[in-house]
Design a protein around this motif. Structure first.
Motif, PDB file in Angstrom:
ATOM      1  N   MET A   1       0.838  -1.197   0.000  1.00  0.00           N
ATOM      2  CA  MET A   1       0.000   0.000   0.000  1.00  0.00           C
ATOM      3  C   MET A   1       0.870   1.242   0.000  1.00  0.00           C
ATOM      4  N   SER A   2       0.321   2.268  -0.564  1.00  0.00           N
ATOM      5  CA  SER A   2       1.014   3.544  -0.595  1.00  0.00           C
ATOM      6  C   SER A   2       1.076   4.150   0.805  1.00  0.00           C
ATOM      7  N   PRO A   3       2.203   4.788   1.162  1.00  0.00           N
ATOM      8  CA  PRO A   3       2.290   5.413   2.482  1.00  0.00           C
ATOM      9  C   PRO A   3       1.237   6.498   2.689  1.00  0.00           C
ATOM     10  N   ASP A   4       0.782   7.114   1.609  1.00  0.00           N
ATOM     11  CA  ASP A   4      -0.237   8.163   1.737  1.00  0.00           C
ATOM     12  C   ASP A   4      -1.560   7.604   2.269  1.00  0.00           C
ATOM     13  N   LEU A  10      -5.480  11.196   7.242  1.00  0.00           N
ATOM     14  CA  LEU A  10      -6.554  10.723   6.373  1.00  0.00           C
ATOM     15  C   LEU A  10      -7.454   9.717   7.085  1.00  0.00           C
ATOM     16  N   ILE A  11      -6.853   8.873   7.917  1.00  0.00           N
ATOM     17  CA  ILE A  11      -7.619   7.814   8.581  1.00  0.00           C
ATOM     18  C   ILE A  11      -8.532   8.369   9.661  1.00  0.00           C
ATOM     19  N   CYS A  18     -17.472   8.355   9.927  1.00  0.00           N
ATOM     20  CA  CYS A  18     -18.320   7.172  10.090  1.00  0.00           C
ATOM     21  C   CYS A  18     -19.058   7.209  11.425  1.00  0.00           C
ATOM     22  N   ALA A  19     -18.362   7.604  12.488  1.00  0.00           N
ATOM     23  CA  ALA A  19     -18.995   7.681  13.804  1.00  0.00           C
ATOM     24  C   ALA A  19     -20.087   8.747  13.827  1.00  0.00           C
ATOM     25  N   LEU A  20     -19.814   9.900  13.224  1.00  0.00           N
ATOM     26  CA  LEU A  20     -20.803  10.978  13.188  1.00  0.00           C
ATOM     27  C   LEU A  20     -22.011  10.579  12.348  1.00  0.00           C
TER      28      LEU A  20
END
Length: 55
Positions: A1-4, A10-11, A18-20
């Protein structure tokens, strides 16, 4: 996977989104939940395009 893809800047917003969405969508029908998710994702993509286009 890309480090980005693994960067916390981003995470963390994705997990918070998702929680909201879960919290807001508790009393909504499934169509309203999908519409809310779609509108929010369009806004996020728009902000990202403007932010990255300015660089």
């Amino acid at each position: 996977m890309s480090p980005d893809l693994l960067r916390l800047d981003l995470i963390v917003p994705v997990v918070m989104y998702c929680a909201l969405l879960w919290w807001v969508g508790r009393g909504l029908s499934w169509t309203a939940r999908l519409a809310t998710a779609a509108v929010t994702l369009v806004l996020i993509v728009g902000v990202l395009l403007v932010e990255r286009g300015g660089r």
